[in-house]
Design a protein around this motif. Sequence first.
Motif, mmCIF file in Angstrom:
data_model
loop_
_atom_site.group_PDB
_atom_site.id
_atom_site.type_symbol
_atom_site.label_atom_id
_atom_site.label_comp_id
_atom_site.label_asym_id
_atom_site.label_seq_id
_atom_site.Cartn_x
_atom_site.Cartn_y
_atom_site.Cartn_z
ATOM 1 N N VAL A 148 0.833 -1.199 0.000
ATOM 2 C CA VAL A 148 0.000 0.000 0.000
ATOM 3 C C VAL A 148 0.874 1.259 0.000
ATOM 4 C CG1 VAL A 148 -1.757 1.294 1.257
ATOM 5 C CG2 VAL A 148 -1.924 -1.188 1.110
ATOM 6 N N VAL A 149 1.915 1.273 0.824
ATOM 7 C CA VAL A 149 2.797 2.447 0.887
ATOM 8 C C VAL A 149 3.527 2.630 -0.445
ATOM 9 C CG1 VAL A 149 4.792 3.491 2.047
ATOM 10 C CG2 VAL A 149 3.004 2.387 3.397
ATOM 11 N N ASP A 150 3.967 1.534 -1.074
ATOM 12 C CA ASP A 150 4.598 1.642 -2.392
ATOM 13 C C ASP A 150 3.653 2.296 -3.396
ATOM 14 O OD1 ASP A 150 6.964 0.471 -1.573
ATOM 15 O OD2 ASP A 150 6.543 -1.489 -2.474
ATOM 16 N N SER A 151 2.396 1.914 -3.366
ATOM 17 C CA SER A 151 1.408 2.523 -4.254
ATOM 18 C C SER A 151 1.305 4.025 -4.009
ATOM 19 C CB SER A 151 0.043 1.863 -4.040
ATOM 20 O OG SER A 151 -0.954 2.562 -4.743
ATOM 21 N N MET A 152 1.312 4.415 -2.739
ATOM 22 C CA MET A 152 1.242 5.837 -2.399
ATOM 23 C C MET A 152 2.506 6.567 -2.869
ATOM 24 S SD MET A 152 -0.396 5.199 1.377
ATOM 25 C CE MET A 152 -0.405 6.885 1.958
ATOM 26 N N ILE A 153 3.665 5.935 -2.730
ATOM 27 C CA ILE A 153 4.921 6.540 -3.180
ATOM 28 C C ILE A 153 4.891 6.757 -4.688
ATOM 29 C CG2 ILE A 153 7.384 6.046 -3.546
ATOM 30 C CD1 ILE A 153 7.370 4.757 -0.717
ATOM 31 N N PHE A 154 4.478 5.737 -5.437
ATOM 32 C CA PHE A 154 4.414 5.881 -6.889
ATOM 33 C C PHE A 154 3.430 6.973 -7.294
ATOM 34 C CE2 PHE A 154 6.597 1.834 -6.880
ATOM 35 C CZ PHE A 154 7.374 1.884 -8.021
ATOM 36 N N ALA A 155 2.312 7.092 -6.579
ATOM 37 C CA ALA A 155 1.334 8.134 -6.895
ATOM 38 C C ALA A 155 1.913 9.527 -6.663
ATOM 39 C CB ALA A 155 0.059 7.937 -6.066
ATOM 40 N N VAL A 156 2.652 9.706 -5.572
ATOM 41 C CA VAL A 156 3.249 11.019 -5.293
ATOM 42 C C VAL A 156 4.356 11.311 -6.300
ATOM 43 C CG1 VAL A 156 4.486 12.431 -3.604
ATOM 44 C CG2 VAL A 156 2.601 10.976 -2.856
ATOM 45 N N GLN A 157 5.153 10.302 -6.654
ATOM 46 C CA GLN A 157 6.183 10.508 -7.672
ATOM 47 C C GLN A 157 5.552 10.936 -8.999
ATOM 48 O OE1 GLN A 157 8.085 6.660 -7.553
ATOM 49 N NE2 GLN A 157 9.722 7.381 -6.178
ATOM 50 N N ALA A 158 4.449 10.296 -9.365
ATOM 51 C CA ALA A 158 3.742 10.676 -10.598
ATOM 52 C C ALA A 158 3.207 12.096 -10.487
ATOM 53 C CB ALA A 158 2.609 9.686 -10.880
ATOM 54 N N GLU A 159 2.729 12.467 -9.305
ATOM 55 C CA GLU A 159 2.227 13.831 -9.104
ATOM 56 C C GLU A 159 3.339 14.854 -9.302
ATOM 57 O OE1 GLU A 159 -0.753 14.841 -5.982
ATOM 58 O OE2 GLU A 159 0.971 15.915 -5.123
ATOM 59 N N ARG A 161 6.065 14.485 -11.143
ATOM 60 C CA ARG A 161 6.361 14.536 -12.583
ATOM 61 C C ARG A 161 5.293 15.336 -13.322
ATOM 62 N NH1 ARG A 161 7.262 9.141 -11.751
ATOM 63 N NH2 ARG A 161 5.468 8.563 -13.002
ATOM 64 N N TRP A 162 4.040 15.156 -12.934
ATOM 65 C CA TRP A 162 2.943 15.897 -13.562
ATOM 66 C C TRP A 162 3.089 17.394 -13.289
ATOM 67 C CZ3 TRP A 162 -1.436 18.289 -11.142
ATOM 68 C CH2 TRP A 162 -2.404 18.733 -12.044
ATOM 69 N N LEU A 163 3.468 17.764 -12.058
ATOM 70 C CA LEU A 163 3.680 19.183 -11.744
ATOM 71 C C LEU A 163 4.809 19.756 -12.603
ATOM 72 C CD1 LEU A 163 3.331 19.035 -7.867
ATOM 73 C CD2 LEU A 163 1.768 20.208 -9.447
ATOM 74 N N ASP A 164 5.883 18.992 -12.792
ATOM 75 C CA ASP A 164 6.971 19.435 -13.673
ATOM 76 C C ASP A 164 6.452 19.652 -15.089
ATOM 77 O OD1 ASP A 164 8.712 19.206 -11.516
ATOM 78 O OD2 ASP A 164 9.527 17.255 -12.165
ATOM 79 N N HIS A 165 5.629 18.732 -15.565
ATOM 80 C CA HIS A 165 5.042 18.828 -16.901
ATOM 81 C C HIS A 165 4.161 20.075 -17.025
ATOM 82 C CE1 HIS A 165 3.001 17.594 -20.588
ATOM 83 N NE2 HIS A 165 1.856 17.760 -19.957
ATOM 84 N N ILE A 166 3.316 20.302 -16.025
ATOM 85 C CA ILE A 166 2.427 21.476 -16.051
ATOM 86 C C ILE A 166 3.257 22.755 -16.048
ATOM 87 C CG2 ILE A 166 0.689 22.756 -14.710
ATOM 88 C CD1 ILE A 166 -0.406 20.274 -16.081
ATOM 89 N N GLU A 167 4.275 22.793 -15.211
ATOM 90 C CA GLU A 167 5.122 23.986 -15.139
ATOM 91 C C GLU A 167 5.771 24.257 -16.501
ATOM 92 O OE1 GLU A 167 7.792 25.691 -11.640
ATOM 93 O OE2 GLU A 167 8.598 23.841 -12.521
ATOM 94 N N GLN A 168 6.255 23.224 -17.144
ATOM 95 C CA GLN A 168 6.872 23.362 -18.479
ATOM 96 C C GLN A 168 5.861 23.903 -19.485
ATOM 97 O OE1 GLN A 168 10.023 21.438 -19.527
ATOM 98 N NE2 GLN A 168 9.936 22.586 -21.412
ATOM 99 N N ARG A 169 4.648 23.364 -19.457
ATOM 100 C CA ARG A 169 3.606 23.816 -20.394
ATOM 101 C C ARG A 169 3.253 25.271 -20.165
ATOM 102 N NH1 ARG A 169 -1.420 20.158 -21.378
ATOM 103 N NH2 ARG A 169 -1.620 21.656 -23.068
ATOM 104 N N LEU A 170 3.196 25.667 -18.900
ATOM 105 C CA LEU A 170 2.817 27.051 -18.599
ATOM 106 C C LEU A 170 3.908 28.040 -19.009
ATOM 107 C CD1 LEU A 170 1.033 26.621 -15.164
ATOM 108 C CD2 LEU A 170 -0.009 27.021 -17.407
ATOM 109 N N THR A 171 5.165 27.609 -19.016
ATOM 110 C CA THR A 171 6.231 28.526 -19.422
ATOM 111 C C THR A 171 6.201 28.789 -20.921
ATOM 112 O OG1 THR A 171 7.831 26.726 -19.645
ATOM 113 C CG2 THR A 171 7.772 27.882 -17.528
ATOM 114 N N THR A 172 5.551 27.916 -21.689
ATOM 115 C CA THR A 172 5.460 28.132 -23.134
ATOM 116 C C THR A 172 4.254 28.982 -23.515
ATOM 117 O OG1 THR A 172 4.203 26.095 -23.507
ATOM 118 C CG2 THR A 172 6.619 25.941 -23.620
#
Length: 197
Positions: A148-159, A161-172
């Motif tokens: 269960v904790v591994d699942s939570m870790i992977f979800a936060v890691q994905a979050e 990465r998604w924030l990095d992606h959103i930030e990149q999109r907003l800079t363009t």
Amino acid sequence: MSVRQSLLAILDQGPCYGYQLRAEFDRRTGSTWPLNVGQIYNTLERLERDGLVVKGDTDDHGHVYHQITEAGRIEVRAWLDSPVLRQSGTRDELAIKLAVAATLPGVDVASVIHHQREASLTQLQELNRANDGGADPDGAEDLARSLVVDSMIFAVQAEVRWLDHIEQRLTTHPHHAMGLELSTERPKRGRPAKVHS
């Protein structure tokens, strides 16, 4: 998460009373999803109403044991054999917050993302510490908790990465071009049409 099917699956191992079911659920999920005993008993009542469990014996302490029926066993097998499908629409609070923030004139979306990333990274550190708690790697309870904790870790890691992606999109996109003023068009009554992708 299906509390109903999880409790049924536990009852498939043998009769249990309410507090015992809660303890077994905690053992099998690493206490990562707290259930109150009222929720357990409400679920047991619905399972009984639906013919999936029946009340069995009462012990000397007044504990009423519930046991699974054949229909309940069939439902457990169907649940275990079926994949979990994610919802097609989003009710993700963070996604909605960022979508709205990105369209509000004058909002510093980069700051909103920065604060969220800091919180997510802090949560990731806490989860990693919790996962390295010196548990017995061969113990069934520790394995369940770790899954269960591994699942939570992977979800936060994905979050993150998604924030990095959103930030990149907003800079363009120049932020002033993204702000939406309130529409002067009067909305039609009724539900909006569903968007199919």
